[in-house]
Design an enzyme around this catalytic site. Structure first.
Site, PDB file in Angstrom:
ATOM      1  N   CYS A 153      80.368  69.066  41.547  1.00 17.68           N
ATOM      2  CA  CYS A 153      80.916  69.374  42.878  1.00 17.68           C
ATOM      3  C   CYS A 153      81.312  70.850  43.019  1.00 17.68           C
ATOM      4  CB  CYS A 153      82.148  68.516  43.154  1.00 17.68           C
ATOM      5  SG  CYS A 153      81.744  66.776  43.282  1.00 17.68           S
ATOM      6  N   HIS A 154      81.765  71.469  41.923  1.00 19.31           N
ATOM      7  CA  HIS A 154      82.306  72.829  42.043  1.00 19.31           C
ATOM      8  C   HIS A 154      81.318  73.914  41.622  1.00 19.31           C
ATOM      9  CE1 HIS A 154      86.306  71.244  43.000  1.00 19.31           C
ATOM     10  NE2 HIS A 154      86.051  70.321  42.089  1.00 19.31           N
ATOM     11  N   MET A 190      87.923  64.389  45.430  1.00 17.98           N
ATOM     12  CA  MET A 190      88.310  64.823  44.075  1.00 17.98           C
ATOM     13  C   MET A 190      88.924  63.632  43.323  1.00 17.98           C
ATOM     14  SD  MET A 190      88.906  67.177  41.711  1.00 17.98           S
ATOM     15  CE  MET A 190      89.849  66.972  40.195  1.00 17.98           C
ATOM     16  N   HIS A 216      72.163  67.397  49.733  1.00 19.37           N
ATOM     17  CA  HIS A 216      72.601  66.570  48.587  1.00 19.37           C
ATOM     18  C   HIS A 216      71.655  65.391  48.361  1.00 19.37           C
ATOM     19  CE1 HIS A 216      75.518  65.374  45.585  1.00 19.37           C
ATOM     20  NE2 HIS A 216      75.437  64.134  46.047  1.00 19.37           N
TER      21      HIS A 216
END
Ligand code: DHE
Length: 544
Positions: A50-51, A88, A331
């Site tokens: 994700c990061h 998260m 995505h």
């Protein structure tokens, strides 16, 4: 105190600590080489998806000294423990990271970003392992089982794939694959599964041997999420493509042996006209059945590359690439029934992108609510709007339904025609089958205490009035998140994983696709952290 209240309290405490400590940027705590290496691996396993591999941010925010110094280690640790709304995960509260590991990660994130390693083609080729050559493989199925109704089940934290008989629920074989194994895809003829682990390892599984076995392996990437085969008639099983999160590239392999043939870098420029993107990760890849092409979605570049493999066997291995500038943060996505249109989520932009693969053109961008997450989406015929395609959302409690038939229903095509509400945010997957009246959705990433243990269903012919949601028996007790719905070959049942932490008991629930009654529960010591499940017939034929 309830677990959810504890999580909330810890996050609030962290925020209070942050405010108290604010204004003074935290020092970067010194770490030994060993600690840096351990934290680097943990970051790659849990955070980079994700990061971003270089912590530059993607679906999740940037995690560098500049963005975190004012927040400080106590805040970082609180978020690592409890998670945040919008996706998260609470790695501490879920038992994935220990207290010491969270301290280490909080310190690591305040240190400079280390350069991730690259891979040469020779290193990739050296990783290739042909376990059973093609000439030693059977020429017809060596099993009496209905292998086209096998389910390949991802056992995420075991790094294994379980092959289950969809008629009898028996475990047929348990196969070692890549680390933190992510997805399976099926060859067009259904005979082979291609598996990809987060460590980039690709495995080719032959279902025609008496017990399915891994017949070839290779490691074209250091970090990967997608794999697909050539599915066009005349090219079936010629090639397999793996998309890398790191290094930014895709690799084409021989479809029957996984011998690496060609590597293509995806380092490029944002939408072909912006900043250079060094960490241009490959997200979803789908294979067309009407043309010898794959659609390769380059996430941070906002581009869909249409890759023509039809001349790969000529001298110089020519590879045609048509680059479409679409939207940033592509995505996951899937085909609209018929295989002409492909819809992919630009998740951080809250958009769905529609591509016409007859014209190789971008045809529409549809605004939807926060963080669309379609998986491969779902197709059915709506009584009012005709054929539709749908996506769930990680960041809102909606399901978005768009018109998907520009020929016969042009007024609805590529428009948001309905939004359905879930009781929770955090949906990951939805699924339908033409032989079931229901649309099914999970709420895997919900931070509501009851969300992850629940499922919801709507009748496709009465979407506005028919929502029914239920708590899955035993899921909350095992701290299990219900995830990923998959129908069996004839659509009479659907299976959902009860994904529990390693120290609890996971399970798969089998539901009757007409009545929504539980008809069977698959359990066993071998059933460790099941996530995605892929029915051979449905995966080979893109039925969803
Ligand atoms: Fe996935 C599909 C990426 C987390 C289970 N996931 C995909 C695809 C991508 C992706 C790009 C589309 C592949 C394709 O079609 O070619 N997934 C990512 C991430 O970057 C992310 C957010 C974070 C990470 O670090 O990996 C992530 N994914 C998860 C999970 O946490 C899930 C639930 C369990 C796991 O593997 O850890 C998970 N992803 C899945 C599944 C699919 C998938 C089951 C395929 C769905 C399908 O029906 O096709």
């Amino acid at each position: 105190m309830r677990r959810s209240s504890v999580v909330l309290l810890v996050v609030i405490l962290g925020l209070v600590v942050q405010v108290a400590a604010a204004q003074q940027p935290a020092e970067a705590p010194p770490l030994s080489d060993e600690q840096m290496s351990e934290a680097f691996d943990t970051y790659f396993d849990l955070c980079s998806g994700c990061h971003g591999p270089t912590r530059e941010g993607a679906t999740g925010p940037e995690l560098t000294y500049d963005t975190l110094a004012l927040k400080g280690p106590a805040y970082i640790k609180a978020v690592l423990f409890g998670g945040l709304p919008g996706g998260m995960p609470g790695w501490g509260s879920q038992g994935v990271l220990t207290d010491e590991e969270m301290d280490l990660m909080a310190a690591y994130l305040l240190n400079p970003v280390p350069e991730p390693p690259l891979l040469s083609f020779q290193e990739i080729h050296d990783s290739w392992n042909l376990i059973r050559p093609v000439e030693d493989r059977p020429t017809e199925p060596q099993t009496d089982r209905n292998w086209q109704n096998y389910f390949g089940v991802i056992l995420r934290d075991a790094g294994q794939v379980a092959i289950l008989d969809g008629d009898t629920y028996e475990l047929v074989s348990l196969l070692d694959t890549g680390y933190a194994i992510h997805i399976l895809r099926s060859s067009r003829d259904g005979r082979y599964y291609q598996a990809v682990g987060r460590d980039g390892k690709a495995s080719l599984i032959d279902l025609w041997t008496e017990e399915p076995e891994v017949v070839a392996e290779a490691r074209p990437c250091l970090d990967a999420r997608s794999i697909e085969s050539s599915k066009r008639d005349g090219y079936v099983n010629d090639y397999v493509i793996e998309g890398c999160y790191w290094p930014p590239s895709f690799v084409i392999m021989d479809g029957l042996t996984l011998e690496p043939l060609k590597i293509v870098s995806t380092v490029t420029y944002e939408k072909g006209a912006g900043a250079r993107v060094d960490a241009a990760r490959v997200a979803a890849i789908v294979a067309s059945e009407h043309s010898p092409e794959w659609l390769v979605n380059v996430k941070e570049a906002g581009q869909t590359w249409i890759v023509d493999y039809s001349r790969m066997d000529a001298d110089g291995q020519p590879l045609g690439v048509t680059i479409l500038d679409t939207e940033l943060y592509l995505h996951d996505g899937g085909w609209v029934t018929g295989g002409r249109y492909f819809v992919v989520a630009a998740n951080n932009e809250d958009k769905l992108v529609v591509i016409d693969t007859h014209e190789n053109a971008l045809v529409a961008v549809v605004d939807v609510s926060a963080l669309p997450h379609p998986g491969r989406g779902a197709n059915w015929v709506d009584p009012e709007f005709g054929p539709v395609w749908a996506s769930g959302h990680l960041g809102s409690n909606r399901l978005s339904i768009i018109g998907a038939d520009p020929d016969r229903h042009p007024e609805h095509a590529w428009r948001l025609v309905r939004e359905l509400e879930l009781p929770y945010t955090g949906n990951l997957f939805i699924k339908v089958h033409e032989h079931s009246p229901w649309l099914i959705a999970d709420a895997t990433m919900s931070i509501h205490p009851q969300g992850p243990a629940s499922l919801c269903a709507w009748r496709k012919d009465d979407l506005e009035n028919s929502r029914t949601c239920w708590q899955v028996d035993g899921a909350a007790e095992q701290n299990a998140r219900m995830v990923h719905i998959e129908f069996n070959q004839d659509g009479s049942q659907f299976w959902v994983s009860g994904w529990a932490p390693m120290d609890k008991e996971s399970f798969i629930v089998v539901y009757d696709s007409q009545t929504l009654e539980e008809v069977h529960r698959i359990e066993g010591e071998w059933l460790v952290t099941p996530t995605g499940k892929f029915n051979v017939h449905n995966t080979a034929n893109d039925i969803y």
